[in-house]
Design an enzyme around this catalytic site. Structure first.
Site, mmCIF file in Angstrom:
data_model
loop_
_atom_site.group_PDB
_atom_site.id
_atom_site.type_symbol
_atom_site.label_atom_id
_atom_site.label_comp_id
_atom_site.label_asym_id
_atom_site.label_seq_id
_atom_site.Cartn_x
_atom_site.Cartn_y
_atom_site.Cartn_z
ATOM 1 N N HIS A 34 0.835 -1.207 0.000
ATOM 2 C CA HIS A 34 0.000 0.000 0.000
ATOM 3 C C HIS A 34 0.876 1.267 0.000
ATOM 4 O O HIS A 34 0.662 2.181 -0.806
ATOM 5 C CB HIS A 34 -0.904 -0.020 1.233
ATOM 6 C CG HIS A 34 -1.763 1.191 1.391
ATOM 7 N ND1 HIS A 34 -3.078 1.243 0.984
ATOM 8 C CD2 HIS A 34 -1.500 2.425 1.909
ATOM 9 C CE1 HIS A 34 -3.579 2.442 1.249
ATOM 10 N NE2 HIS A 34 -2.638 3.178 1.827
ATOM 11 N N GLU A 35 1.863 1.311 0.887
ATOM 12 C CA GLU A 35 2.678 2.529 0.999
ATOM 13 C C GLU A 35 3.569 2.732 -0.227
ATOM 14 O O GLU A 35 3.839 3.871 -0.623
ATOM 15 C CB GLU A 35 3.515 2.490 2.285
ATOM 16 C CG GLU A 35 2.699 2.403 3.573
ATOM 17 C CD GLU A 35 1.628 3.467 3.724
ATOM 18 O OE1 GLU A 35 1.770 4.564 3.148
ATOM 19 O OE2 GLU A 35 0.618 3.192 4.411
ATOM 20 N N HIS B 185 -5.490 7.367 -2.142
ATOM 21 C CA HIS B 185 -6.412 6.329 -1.678
ATOM 22 C C HIS B 185 -7.558 6.091 -2.656
ATOM 23 O O HIS B 185 -8.122 7.034 -3.201
ATOM 24 C CB HIS B 185 -6.967 6.698 -0.300
ATOM 25 C CG HIS B 185 -5.969 6.491 0.793
ATOM 26 N ND1 HIS B 185 -5.935 7.242 1.938
ATOM 27 C CD2 HIS B 185 -4.956 5.597 0.898
ATOM 28 C CE1 HIS B 185 -4.933 6.828 2.701
ATOM 29 N NE2 HIS B 185 -4.326 5.832 2.090
ATOM 30 N N HIS C 180 1.697 4.705 -2.628
ATOM 31 C CA HIS C 180 1.782 6.162 -2.395
ATOM 32 C C HIS C 180 3.096 6.722 -2.912
ATOM 33 O O HIS C 180 3.127 7.775 -3.557
ATOM 34 C CB HIS C 180 1.676 6.457 -0.897
ATOM 35 C CG HIS C 180 0.302 6.304 -0.323
ATOM 36 N ND1 HIS C 180 -0.841 6.719 -0.981
ATOM 37 C CD2 HIS C 180 -0.118 5.791 0.872
ATOM 38 C CE1 HIS C 180 -1.896 6.464 -0.218
ATOM 39 N NE2 HIS C 180 -1.490 5.896 0.901
#
Lengths: 114, 192
Positions: free
Chosen positions: B128-129, B138, B132
């Site tokens: 997930h990170e 998101h 980013h």
């Protein structure tokens, strides 16, 4: 023997830190009410980009601005959009999450008026 | 899928290689560093399988593109961590390269070994990170890895169509990537 009163269960009891664990008590709180601790929810909304108010004006009043923030939160996270602090919404708020804000903060309506 | 304001991305020409390194001073002792490295290698490979970007571990933390570290509380980036659960991690938009994890969490690389009820899957959060760090914000799609929340003991390690379309809009597709294979794989998992 008396029947025990019906209770509402949410599935997040062990899934949160000490700050967010208190959110369960706000289930079914609605616009116009003034409940001690709602300011924590407002801080949550502010942190993740759904609310933009000055820190000094964050209080315990469930006002229209907060209702709009809840609606934005529900829409963004694919929840049922009710504008209310229903069980689904509160449960979602207590789940651990990424610290990156979900959305750009809403424009400050007061700034627009000026 | 969504992007950060201004749709930032790593601007170098594709295909390219980004280096990553772990902060020597901000690491956790509850998980072996070698296990952490395996997990991150796998997490990076998930993304590199769909875009023309390779990731390689660098020895020199100071000069690496992506800097990974575990931090407690206020760690001077304006986004303090809050202890067990709550906020788990954060990653900064391109081309900052900073990827921070909350050292207070019970990080798990294997739920068979880590029995804690509040264990958090390191690989899911890493994937997930990294999203980013590469430029994805998101998503509203609950099944996607870029959805903002993750329950304790939950694993979410497969990139979904939403994640893949989003990242490929930024960087293009890995020539070896086959969307049909992914669709078939999704169908199989659903049957399972």
């Amino acid at each position: 023997r008396t029947t025990p009163p019906a209770t509402t269960m949410i599935s997040t009891v062990n899934h949160h830190n000490s700050t967010w664990s208190t959110f369960g008590k706000f289930i079914d709180t609605s616009k116009g009410s003034h409940v001690s601790g709602i300011s924590d929810l407002k801080n949550y909304m502010q942190r993740f980009g759904y609310l933009q108010v000055s820190e000094t004006s964050i209080n315990d009043e469930f006002n229209e601005e907060f209702e709009v923030a809840i609606t934005r939160y529900q829409r963004k996270l694919g929840l049922t959009v009710t504008g209310k602090l229903d069980t689904e919404t509160i449960s979602q708020m207590t789940v651990p999450r990424c610290g990156v804000r979900d959305t750009a903060p809403p424009l400050n309506t007061h700034a627009i008026q000026h | 899928y969504k992007y950060f304001k201004g749709k930032p991305r790593w601007s170098r020409a594709m295909p390219t290689t980004l280096t990553y390194a772990f902060s020597p001073n901000n690491i956790i002792s509850s998980v072996n560093l070698s296990d952490i490295k395996v997990i991150f290698r796998r997490a990076f490979s998930r993304w590199s399988s769909v875009i023309p970007v390779n990731f390689t571990e660098a020895e020199d933390y100071g000069f690496s593109d992506i800097k990974i570290g575990f931090y407690n509380g206020d760690h001077d980036d304006g986004e303090p961590f809050d202890g067990v659960l709550g906020v788990l991690a954060h990653g900064f938009s391109p081309e900052s390269g900073r990827l921070h994890l909350d050292a207070a969490e019970t990080w798990a690389v294997d739920f068979e070994r880590e029995k804690s009820a509040v264990a958090i899957d390191l690989e899911s959060v890493a994937i997930h990170e990294i999203g980013h760090v590469l430029g994805l914000a998101h998503s509203s799609v609950k099944e996607s890895v870029m959805y903002p929340s993750l329950k304790p003991r939950e694993k979410k390690t497969d990139l979904k169509v939403d994640d893949i379309e989003g990242i490929q809009q930024l960087y293009g597709s890995n020539p070896n990537f086959n969307i049909e294979a992914l669709a078939q794989s999704d169908t199989s998992s659903n049957r399972g």
